[in-house]
Structures are given as structure tokens and as C-alpha cells.
Enzyme design. Structure first.
Site, mmCIF file in Angstrom:
data_model
loop_
_atom_site.group_PDB
_atom_site.id
_atom_site.type_symbol
_atom_site.label_atom_id
_atom_site.label_comp_id
_atom_site.label_asym_id
_atom_site.label_seq_id
_atom_site.Cartn_x
_atom_site.Cartn_y
_atom_site.Cartn_z
ATOM 1 N N THR A 46 0.869 -1.179 0.000
ATOM 2 C CA THR A 46 0.000 0.000 0.000
ATOM 3 C C THR A 46 0.903 1.226 0.000
ATOM 4 O OG1 THR A 46 0.022 0.251 2.406
ATOM 5 C CG2 THR A 46 -1.654 -1.241 1.488
ATOM 6 N N THR A 96 -1.479 -3.108 19.285
ATOM 7 C CA THR A 96 -1.128 -1.802 19.837
ATOM 8 C C THR A 96 -1.699 -1.599 21.241
ATOM 9 O OG1 THR A 96 -1.549 0.564 19.531
ATOM 10 C CG2 THR A 96 -3.161 -0.925 18.577
ATOM 11 N N ASP A 97 -1.056 -0.738 22.004
ATOM 12 C CA ASP A 97 -1.591 -0.391 23.337
ATOM 13 C C ASP A 97 -2.890 0.405 23.229
ATOM 14 O OD1 ASP A 97 -0.494 1.978 22.364
ATOM 15 O OD2 ASP A 97 0.762 2.365 24.127
ATOM 16 N N GLU A 98 -3.169 0.936 22.028
ATOM 17 C CA GLU A 98 -4.366 1.773 21.870
ATOM 18 C C GLU A 98 -5.666 0.996 22.074
ATOM 19 O OE1 GLU A 98 -4.445 4.299 18.481
ATOM 20 O OE2 GLU A 98 -2.296 4.662 18.557
ATOM 21 N N TYR A 116 -9.227 3.318 13.920
ATOM 22 C CA TYR A 116 -8.034 2.448 13.825
ATOM 23 C C TYR A 116 -7.954 1.507 15.020
ATOM 24 C CZ TYR A 116 -3.207 1.126 14.869
ATOM 25 O OH TYR A 116 -2.074 0.422 15.233
ATOM 26 N N THR A 169 -10.482 -1.267 15.223
ATOM 27 C CA THR A 169 -10.275 -2.422 14.321
ATOM 28 C C THR A 169 -9.137 -3.304 14.843
ATOM 29 O OG1 THR A 169 -8.796 -1.196 12.812
ATOM 30 C CG2 THR A 169 -11.149 -1.242 12.252
ATOM 31 N N LYS A 170 -8.126 -2.687 15.459
ATOM 32 C CA LYS A 170 -7.055 -3.506 16.053
ATOM 33 C C LYS A 170 -7.614 -4.297 17.243
ATOM 34 C CE LYS A 170 -3.251 -3.710 15.146
ATOM 35 N NZ LYS A 170 -2.503 -4.552 14.159
ATOM 36 N N ARG A 205 7.130 13.321 10.587
ATOM 37 C CA ARG A 205 6.499 14.499 9.980
ATOM 38 C C ARG A 205 7.215 15.774 10.423
ATOM 39 N NH1 ARG A 205 0.589 17.464 10.655
ATOM 40 N NH2 ARG A 205 0.831 18.683 8.755
HETATM 41 P P1 NAD Z 1 2.905 0.713 8.398
HETATM 42 O O1 NAD Z 1 1.686 1.429 7.993
HETATM 43 O O2 NAD Z 1 4.230 1.398 8.315
HETATM 44 O O3 NAD Z 1 3.059 -0.636 7.539
HETATM 45 C C1 NAD Z 1 1.972 -1.483 7.271
HETATM 46 C C2 NAD Z 1 2.408 -2.491 6.214
HETATM 47 O O4 NAD Z 1 1.317 -3.406 5.985
HETATM 48 C C3 NAD Z 1 2.759 -1.875 4.855
HETATM 49 O O5 NAD Z 1 3.934 -2.470 4.334
HETATM 50 C C4 NAD Z 1 1.553 -2.200 3.981
HETATM 51 O O6 NAD Z 1 1.866 -2.286 2.600
HETATM 52 C C5 NAD Z 1 1.114 -3.540 4.562
HETATM 53 N N1 NAD Z 1 -0.310 -3.833 4.323
HETATM 54 C C6 NAD Z 1 -1.370 -3.015 4.559
HETATM 55 N N2 NAD Z 1 -2.514 -3.623 4.204
HETATM 56 C C7 NAD Z 1 -2.177 -4.860 3.758
HETATM 57 C C8 NAD Z 1 -2.919 -5.968 3.276
HETATM 58 N N3 NAD Z 1 -4.265 -5.916 3.168
HETATM 59 N N4 NAD Z 1 -2.263 -7.077 2.907
HETATM 60 C C9 NAD Z 1 -0.899 -7.157 2.995
HETATM 61 N N5 NAD Z 1 -0.147 -6.125 3.438
HETATM 62 C C10 NAD Z 1 -0.778 -4.996 3.818
HETATM 63 O O7 NAD Z 1 2.614 0.196 9.870
HETATM 64 P P2 NAD Z 1 3.598 0.046 11.122
HETATM 65 O O8 NAD Z 1 3.654 1.316 11.848
HETATM 66 O O9 NAD Z 1 4.831 -0.616 10.682
HETATM 67 O O10 NAD Z 1 2.739 -0.979 12.016
HETATM 68 C C11 NAD Z 1 2.878 -2.391 11.846
HETATM 69 C C12 NAD Z 1 2.026 -3.093 12.864
HETATM 70 O O11 NAD Z 1 2.405 -2.727 14.188
HETATM 71 C C13 NAD Z 1 0.537 -2.765 12.745
HETATM 72 O O12 NAD Z 1 -0.203 -3.944 12.984
HETATM 73 C C14 NAD Z 1 0.306 -1.755 13.859
HETATM 74 O O13 NAD Z 1 -1.014 -1.809 14.321
HETATM 75 C C15 NAD Z 1 1.271 -2.255 14.902
HETATM 76 N N6 NAD Z 1 1.751 -1.245 15.865
HETATM 77 C C16 NAD Z 1 2.287 -0.073 15.418
HETATM 78 C C17 NAD Z 1 2.804 0.849 16.330
HETATM 79 C C18 NAD Z 1 3.456 2.147 15.882
HETATM 80 O O14 NAD Z 1 3.894 2.929 16.713
HETATM 81 N N7 NAD Z 1 3.567 2.418 14.587
HETATM 82 C C19 NAD Z 1 2.738 0.579 17.702
HETATM 83 C C20 NAD Z 1 2.161 -0.636 18.125
HETATM 84 C C21 NAD Z 1 1.679 -1.534 17.193
HETATM 85 O O1 TDX Z 2 1.404 16.276 13.006
HETATM 86 C C1 TDX Z 2 1.092 15.717 14.050
HETATM 87 N N1 TDX Z 2 0.995 16.450 15.204
HETATM 88 C C2 TDX Z 2 0.675 15.907 16.400
HETATM 89 O O2 TDX Z 2 0.611 16.628 17.415
HETATM 90 C C3 TDX Z 2 0.856 14.275 14.116
HETATM 91 C C4 TDX Z 2 0.942 13.433 12.887
HETATM 92 C C5 TDX Z 2 0.538 13.744 15.347
HETATM 93 N N2 TDX Z 2 0.444 14.518 16.461
HETATM 94 C C6 TDX Z 2 0.170 13.881 17.772
HETATM 95 C C7 TDX Z 2 -0.974 12.915 17.808
HETATM 96 C C8 TDX Z 2 -0.512 11.899 18.846
HETATM 97 O O3 TDX Z 2 -0.840 12.366 20.153
HETATM 98 O O4 TDX Z 2 1.345 13.116 18.069
HETATM 99 C C9 TDX Z 2 0.997 11.884 18.713
HETATM 100 C C10 TDX Z 2 1.521 10.716 17.903
HETATM 101 O O5 TDX Z 2 0.766 10.654 16.699
HETATM 102 P P1 TDX Z 2 0.934 9.479 15.622
HETATM 103 O O6 TDX Z 2 2.350 9.421 15.162
HETATM 104 O O7 TDX Z 2 -0.141 9.645 14.614
HETATM 105 O O8 TDX Z 2 0.736 8.183 16.522
HETATM 106 P P2 TDX Z 2 -0.503 7.644 17.424
HETATM 107 O O9 TDX Z 2 -1.792 8.179 16.968
HETATM 108 O O10 TDX Z 2 -0.110 7.818 18.851
HETATM 109 O O11 TDX Z 2 -0.452 6.064 17.030
HETATM 110 C C11 TDX Z 2 0.823 5.393 16.878
HETATM 111 O O12 TDX Z 2 1.094 4.572 17.983
HETATM 112 C C12 TDX Z 2 0.273 3.439 18.163
HETATM 113 C C13 TDX Z 2 0.832 4.532 15.600
HETATM 114 O O13 TDX Z 2 0.562 5.353 14.468
HETATM 115 C C14 TDX Z 2 -0.152 3.404 15.693
HETATM 116 O O14 TDX Z 2 -0.056 2.567 14.542
HETATM 117 C C15 TDX Z 2 0.173 2.596 16.915
HETATM 118 O O15 TDX Z 2 -0.764 1.592 17.087
#
Ligand code: NAD
Ligand code: TDX
Length: 339
Positions: A43, A128-130, A155, A158-159, A198
Site C-alpha cells: 500500500t 497496539t496499546d491503543e 483504527y 479495528t485492532k 512528519r
Molecule cells: P505501516 O503502515 O508502516 O506498515 C503497514 C504495512 O502493511 C505496509 O507495508 C503495507 O503495505 C502492509 N499492508 C497493509 N494492508 C495490507 C494488506 N491488506 N495485505 C498485505 N499487506 C498490507 O505500519 P507500522 O507502523 O509498521 O505498524 C505495523 C504493525 O504494528 C501494525 O499492525 C500496527 O497496528 C502495529 N503497531 C504499530 C505501532 C506504531 O507505533 N507504529 C505501535 C504498536 C503496534
Molecule cells: O502532526 C502531528 N501532530 C501531532 O501533534 C501528528 C501526525 C501527530 N500529532 C500527535 C498525535 C498523537 O498524540 O502526536 C501523537 C503521535 O501521533 P501518531 O504518530 O499519529 O501516533 P498515534 O496516533 O499515537 O499512534 C501510533 O502509535 C500506536 C501509531 O501510528 C499506531 O499505529 C500505533 O498503534
């Protein structure tokens, strides 16, 4: 009882995303005996460059959708485990358009669970902790594995739904499954839509960083490499049916993180814009990692957030060709939302 599991041939879904690709790179480097099939739909968030350069004999990429049951029937046999990272992962996107979140996060997990049943493979579910909702600012309590699910955003709901499917499939059908719920990850290869990349890339582009609401919201930061090590420990040593919380005692308010970025990048402390708050914005996340530490002996290695943040900033500074293609469209989308 010794429940040590030595995976030889695993599927990593979402292995071209931020956290999944870190796990793939970490396993490739630390467990050369384990073959990895990455299943990723590529994606907007998936980038094959994230796993480029790994040995072809060890890492194979299958481009496909986890919702495709026929594809799963073809590729799952012969593997001994699935580690499921694939998801739609960004809260702001889920508020604009929840549909792909329901499809991939709920339906996709359902399809994987059915394949896991059919082919009797070990399954680890990355979440996720969310799912636990949020905590009040300043209260001492942190999330614990038995806490009730109180997700707030499309989001996170759904998790949460996907976690509940895993729990039901484990109990009803006896799947060999574990779940982990991790706090906010930071590090290289994170999409520029997320908070830290960002702001860093905004500064690199001469755009002012954007802070939602009052900036007081607290996130509990963990380096993505520590997350990967924890997932490997749970996959190989965890108790079937259990949930483990992953966190590195990294609570910080958004404004504190932003001020640190500004100072590390030589910017004045007030060089940012306050923007419209996220609807339903969770106030505070905080993880109690005691179970993971005591049962599996896991400890974070990246304990100094400022150092990890400085290294992350340096990575974005030196990898502009990686993030540049997504930057303009991401900012245009935010601008249209007043953020
Ligand atoms: P991301 O958005 O960077 O990556 C998601 C990946 O999944 C991408 O490579 C995308 O192409 C693939 N994908 C999406 N839909 C798909 C589908 N239908 N089939 C196959 N592949 C698909 O996400 P991330 O931040 O790396 O998060 C990965 C996992 O960790 C997620 O399950 C998220 O909920 C979990 N998580 C993320 C965080 C965080 O801080 N980012 C924290 C806790 C848990
Ligand atoms: O431009 C911004 N300004 C801002 O203040 C953005 C993009 C975010 N924020 C705030 C929102 C949140 O309080 O910063 C915090 C972090 O935002 P995100 O990076 O969007 O993360 P969050 O919503 O906390 O979720 C992340 O952690 C849990 C991941 O995206 C999820 O995938 C994971 O499950």
C-alpha cells in the site's frame, strides 16, 4: 515446561512497512537459520526498499493481500509460523476513511486465522496499546495485559477487534497464538505521516512543525528495534494464549518531544504551529512491561530517548530520497484537514 520454539520458515505480513521491515532486517541479521517470506500488499505505506539488500536465499517477497484466502492457501503450507504486522496503521487516516481499516485489520486477520487453523502453524499477532483506550494525564496507572478493551478511534477499534478474534480462535479452535500490544514506535523507515518523521521532515523542508491541540497528550516511546527483539522473544519463548505488553518506560508529552526535535535540529523552541486537534484524541498511553521482563527476560537496549531521536533525525537527514516521494501528498492531505 519448555515451550521454546525454533522457527525455521516464517511468514511476516506487512514486512515492507515501518515495524515489519525492522523485524525482517533484525531476524535476517540475528537468525540466519530462519527463512522469511514477506507477504505485503505494498500500500502507500509499504516500500520494498525497506528490505532491499537482504540475502535472496533468506528473504522472499510475495506481493499480495492478507484478505486473499486463495493466496494464503497457496503460500502458508510449508511455513511453521506467521508473524502478523500488516495493517492500516494511521489514526488520522482512519478518521477520514475507516473502510480499509475494517477490511485489512479485521477481515485480513480473520483470513489469516482461518489459514492458521487449516495449516496448523504458530501465530503471533502484533497489536497496539491503543486497544486499551487512554489514561488520564498524571495518573500513576499504566496499561496491564488484563485491562478491559476501550479503544477510541476507528483504527484502534479495528485492532481491538482483531485481537478479540485471535483470543477467540485460540480458545475455541486451540490455535497456537500469542498477542503483543506495543506502545508508540520510533526509528528509521517510519512513514512521514507519523508524528516524529512528519516534524523532522517538515523542518528539513522549511515547513513549520504542526502540533495538535494543546500538545499535552502523552505517548510512551520505544525504539522499533526493541519492539522487534520483544516480538522474537514472544514468538520463540512466549506462552501460548498469552498477551504481552511491550514498552520501554518512555512516556513523554508531544510538546516535549517536539521541543527536543527543535533543539536537536537547531530551531527556536517556538518555531512550530498549533493546529486543529485530532477528533477523539487519546490523552495518554503508558505500558507496564513487567510481564515481558519477568517471564521472558526482555529488556530495552535503546534506553536513551534523546540519543535514539538524534540518530533517527540523522537517518532522515541522510535518506531524503526515501521519504521525499511521499512528503508533498502527505502534507497536502493534512492541509486539507486544517492540520
Ligand atoms: P505501516 O503502515 O508502516 O506498515 C503497514 C504495512 O502493511 C505496509 O507495508 C503495507 O503495505 C502492509 N499492508 C497493509 N494492508 C495490507 C494488506 N491488506 N495485505 C498485505 N499487506 C498490507 O505500519 P507500522 O507502523 O509498521 O505498524 C505495523 C504493525 O504494528 C501494525 O499492525 C500496527 O497496528 C502495529 N503497531 C504499530 C505501532 C506504531 O507505533 N507504529 C505501535 C504498536 C503496534
Ligand atoms: O502532526 C502531528 N501532530 C501531532 O501533534 C501528528 C501526525 C501527530 N500529532 C500527535 C498525535 C498523537 O498524540 O502526536 C501523537 C503521535 O501521533 P501518531 O504518530 O499519529 O501516533 P498515534 O496516533 O499515537 O499512534 C501510533 O502509535 C500506536 C501509531 O501510528 C499506531 O499505529 C500505533 O498503534
Amino acid at each position: 515446561m519448555d515451550n521454546t520454539f525454533e522457527p525455521k520458515n516464517i511468514i511476516v505480513t506487512g514486512g515492507c512497512g515501518f515495524i515489519g521491515s525492522n523485524f525482517v532486517r533484525w531476524v535476517a541479521e540475528n537468525h540466519p537459520e530462519t527463512h522469511i517470506t514477506v507477504l505485503d500488499k505494498l500500500t502507500y505505506a509499504g516500500n520494498p526498499k525497506n528490505i532491499a539488500g537482504l540475502p535472496d536465499a533468506q528473504v522472499e517477497l510475495v506481493v499480495g493481500d492478507i484478505c486473499d484466502g486463495e493466496l494464503l492457501d497457496r503460500i502458508v503450507p510449508g511455513h511453521d509460523a506467521i508473524v502478523h504486522y500488516a495493517a492500516e496503521s494511521h489514526n488520522d487516516n482512519s478518521i477520514l476513511d475507516p473502510e480499509p481499516f475494517v477490511q485489512t485489520n479485521v477481515m485480513g486477520t480473520y483470513r489469516l486465522l482461518q489459514a492458521v487453523r487449516k495449516f496448523d502453524v504458530r501465530y503471533h499477532h502484533v497489536s497496539t496499546d491503543e486497544v486499551y483506550g487512554d489514561l488520564a494525564l498524571g495518573e500513576p496507572r499504566r496499561f496491564e495485559p488484563g485491562d478491559p478493551y476501550r479503544s477510541s478511534s476507528p483504527y484502534s477499534s479495528t485492532k481491538a477487534s482483531s485481537d478479540l478474534l485471535v483470543r477467540a480462535w485460540e480458545r475455541t479452535y486451540g490455535l497456537r497464538a500469542t498477542i503483543s500490544n506495543c506502545s508508540n514506535n520510533y526509528g528509521p523507515y517510519q512513514h512521514v505521516e507519523k508524528f516524529i518523521p512528519r516534524q523532522v521532515t517538515n523542518i528539513l523542508c522549511g515547513i513549520r512543525p504542526k502540533l495538535y491541540g494543546t500538545g499535552e497528550n502523552v505517548r510512551d516511546w520505544i525504539h522499533t528495534e526493541d519492539h522487534s527483539r520483544a516480538v522474537w522473544d514472544i514468538l520463540t519463548k512466549g506462552t501460548i494464549g498469552e498477551t504481552y505488553l511491550i514498552g520501554a518506560n518512555g512516556e513523554r508529552s508531544n510538546i516535549d518531544v517536539l521541543r527536543e526535535i527543535l533543539s536537536l535540529m537547531g530551531q527556536p523552541q517556538d518555531a512550530f504551529d498549533w493546529v486543529r486537534d485530532r477528533p477523539g484524541h487519546d490523552r495518554r498511553y503508558a505500558i507496564d512491561p513487567t510481564k515481558l521482563e519477568e517471564e521472558l527476560g526482555w529488556r530495552p537496549l535503546h534506553k536513551d530517548f534523546s540519543e535514539g531521536l538524534a540518530q533517527t533525525i540523522e537517518w532522515y537527514r541522510t535518506h531524503e530520497s526515501w521519504w521525499r516521494p511521499a512528503k508533498e501528498a502527505t502534507e497536502a492531505k493534512y492541509a486539507a484537514q486544517g492540520q
